[in-house]
Design a protein around this motif. Structure first.
Motif, short mmCIF file in Angstrom:
data_model
loop_
_atom_site.label_atom_id
_atom_site.label_comp_id
_atom_site.label_asym_id
_atom_site.label_seq_id
_atom_site.Cartn_x
_atom_site.Cartn_y
_atom_site.Cartn_z
N ASP A 266 57.43 54.73 29.76
CA ASP A 266 56.17 54.18 30.21
C ASP A 266 55.93 54.78 31.61
O ASP A 266 56.87 55.31 32.22
N ASP B 210 53.28 53.41 34.41
CA ASP B 210 52.99 52.46 35.49
C ASP B 210 54.11 51.42 35.60
O ASP B 210 54.34 50.65 34.67
N GLY B 211 54.82 51.42 36.72
CA GLY B 211 55.89 50.45 36.92
C GLY B 211 57.26 50.95 36.46
O GLY B 211 58.26 50.27 36.62
N GLU C 37 60.56 50.65 29.59
CA GLU C 37 59.35 49.86 29.84
C GLU C 37 59.57 48.80 30.91
O GLU C 37 60.67 48.27 31.05
N ASP C 38 58.50 48.46 31.64
CA ASP C 38 58.57 47.35 32.59
C ASP C 38 57.75 46.16 32.11
O ASP C 38 57.69 45.14 32.81
MG MG Z 1 54.25 49.69 32.77
#
Ligand code: MG
Ligand code: BG6
Length: 232
Positions: free
Chosen positions: A11, A13-14, A169-170
């Motif tokens: 992923d 973002d983050g 993933e976040d």
């Molecule tokens: Mg994310």
């Protein structure tokens, strides 16, 4: 037998960079202008969630026309795009470059699996476009996370089976999507958010491929005991 990981789907973002914060600030600005209640706690539910679904979450049961929703999505995106202008390779989160290098060295393929329509711009600014074998983003599939479609598409682009890839993933929605796709998962963040993942870590700082492989091997033994022959 241990899991045969041939690909990583990251992923964005983050996970690779802290743009999750910029998404939050952009939604916050919009919510303030519209006098809609919004705070960090409410934002937790928006991690990994598409632009439209995020807005629908923020407006709740208030009624808006499609044109108004569209204008608000455009406005939030303008704020977000302004905020990412100065992103550079310095904004890669700790541990990312090392892990990408180790994976390349080990012959493991890399895909990006982001819900964002700005993903291409962000990875160009981060200077990692040439390290990624397949890019899937907010334009790639119809059904957003938590549907598994984006990650299945990414695995397919890498020429791999879901059981051969691990998703990093976040977001709760992202872990749910990867599990729905029968993939291995690494959740970054608090267990309350990503506790459903096979491996849960605070971040990628100090994380090495050899350690992850060892953890996956251990987990596989427990997994077989608990869930029969899943993934064999
Ligand atoms: Mg994310
Ligand atoms: C995800 C973010 O990666 O992308 C969400 O976690 C964001 O916060 C979603 O809403 C869509 O991003 P964009 O850039 O297309 O609005």
């Amino acid at each position: 037998m241990s899991p045969d990981i041939r690909g990583f789907i990251f992923d964005l973002d983050g996970v690779l960079t802290d743009t999750a914060e910029y998404h939050y600030l952009a939604w916050h600005k919009l919510a303030d202008e519209e006098e809609l209640p919004f705070n960090r706690e409410a934002n937790e539910a928006l991690r990994g969630v598409s632009r439209r679904e995020s807005l629908l979450h923020i407006v709740g049961d208030r009624q808006y026309s499609e044109a108004q929703l569209q204008e608000m999505m455009d406005r939030k995106n303008r704020y977000y795009v302004e905020s990412i202008q100065n992103i550079s390779p310095h904004d890669l989160l700790p541990g990312v470059v090392t892990l990408l290098d180790e994976l390349k060295q080990a012959g493991i393929k890399i895909a990006l699996g982001s819900a964002s329509k700005n993903a291409q711009t962000v990875i160009e600014k981060l200077g990692i476009t040439n390290r990624i074998d397949a890019i899937t983003d907010g334009y790639s599939v119809q059904r957003p996370k938590p549907a598994p479609d984006l990650f299945l598409y990414a695995a397919n682009q890498l020429g791999l089976e879901p059981s051969q890839v691990i998703v990093v993933e976040d977001a709760e929605a992202g872990i749910e999507a990867a599990l729905a796709g029968q993939m291995w998962t690494i959740g970054l963040g608090p267990p309350a958010r990503v506790g459903a993942a096979h491996i849960v870590l605070p971040s990628l700082a100090g994380v090495h491929w050899t350690d992850l492989r060892a953890k996956l091997n251990e987990l596989r033994i427990g997994d077989k005991e608990d869930k029969g022959d899943k993934g064999e």
